[in-house]
Design a protein around this motif. Structure first.
Motif, mmCIF file in Angstrom:
data_model
loop_
_atom_site.group_PDB
_atom_site.id
_atom_site.type_symbol
_atom_site.label_atom_id
_atom_site.label_comp_id
_atom_site.label_asym_id
_atom_site.label_seq_id
_atom_site.Cartn_x
_atom_site.Cartn_y
_atom_site.Cartn_z
ATOM 1 N N PRO A 55 15.893 -28.020 -10.647
ATOM 2 C CA PRO A 55 15.782 -26.700 -10.018
ATOM 3 C C PRO A 55 15.818 -26.801 -8.496
ATOM 4 N N THR A 74 10.762 -14.028 -5.043
ATOM 5 C CA THR A 74 11.908 -13.897 -5.944
ATOM 6 C C THR A 74 12.650 -12.596 -5.678
ATOM 7 N N LEU A 78 15.499 -14.554 -3.831
ATOM 8 C CA LEU A 78 16.249 -15.210 -4.911
ATOM 9 C C LEU A 78 17.178 -14.266 -5.656
ATOM 10 N N ARG A 82 21.271 -14.292 -6.370
ATOM 11 C CA ARG A 82 21.607 -14.533 -7.782
ATOM 12 C C ARG A 82 21.099 -15.897 -8.277
ATOM 13 N N ILE A 83 19.913 -16.272 -7.795
ATOM 14 C CA ILE A 83 19.254 -17.498 -8.249
ATOM 15 C C ILE A 83 18.243 -17.105 -9.319
ATOM 16 N N PRO A 84 18.371 -17.644 -10.523
ATOM 17 C CA PRO A 84 17.461 -17.255 -11.603
ATOM 18 C C PRO A 84 16.052 -17.819 -11.411
ATOM 19 N N LEU A 85 15.077 -17.063 -11.868
ATOM 20 C CA LEU A 85 13.692 -17.514 -11.907
ATOM 21 C C LEU A 85 13.406 -18.008 -13.319
ATOM 22 N N ALA A 86 12.915 -19.237 -13.422
ATOM 23 C CA ALA A 86 12.543 -19.804 -14.717
ATOM 24 C C ALA A 86 11.023 -19.940 -14.749
ATOM 25 N N GLN A 95 14.598 -23.947 -21.256
ATOM 26 C CA GLN A 95 14.934 -23.130 -20.104
ATOM 27 C C GLN A 95 13.933 -23.236 -18.955
ATOM 28 N N VAL A 98 15.700 -25.522 -15.345
ATOM 29 C CA VAL A 98 17.146 -25.318 -15.376
ATOM 30 C C VAL A 98 17.760 -25.682 -14.033
ATOM 31 N N SER A 101 17.907 -23.262 -10.734
ATOM 32 C CA SER A 101 16.951 -22.152 -10.822
ATOM 33 C C SER A 101 15.793 -22.383 -9.845
ATOM 34 N N VAL A 103 11.632 -22.385 -10.187
ATOM 35 C CA VAL A 103 10.668 -22.450 -11.283
ATOM 36 C C VAL A 103 9.294 -21.973 -10.842
#
Length: 106
Positions: A55, A74, A78, A82-86, A95, A98, A101, A103
């Motif tokens: 990540p 976030t 984020l 377009r950075i995903p939060l896991a 997941q 990732v 991402s 975390v």
């Protein structure tokens, strides 16, 4: 992607220093790599060693206020990038660590 240094420093301060980025000494410990010794905090090794990604950052939280700080970070930085939060909690999910991402480690 890199975020402004003052933004990262502010989040790290609000987490009591428990924000781990690639290149940080404790980054692999925070990812849960097997065989990596933790310093101070008891790190949780991931049960699925094949699912440990890289990540962009790992925020280790201990309080409700720290969770709120990560959610605000976030929302502001984020999501527009377009950075995903896991979410990592128990390390049973494929997941939770990732690649690429950010975390939130409960």
């Amino acid at each position: 992607m890199s975020l402004p240094g003052d933004v990262v420093a502010s989040l790290k301060k609000s987490l009591g220093g428990r924000l781990y980025l690639p290149g940080d000494e404790a980054y692999d410990q925070a990812r849960g790599l097997p065989g990596v010794e933790g310093v101070g905090q008891q790190w949780r090794a991931s049960w699925n060693h094949d699912a440990i990604g890289k990540p962009l950052g790992i925020a280790s939280v201990q309080t409700t206020e720290e969770v709120q700080a990560v959610v605000n970070y976030t929302r502001e930085w984020l999501l527009p990038a377009r950075i995903p939060l896991a979410i990592a909690c128990g390390r049973h999910s494929h997941q939770c660590m990732v690649d690429g991402s950010f975390v939130l480690d409960l």
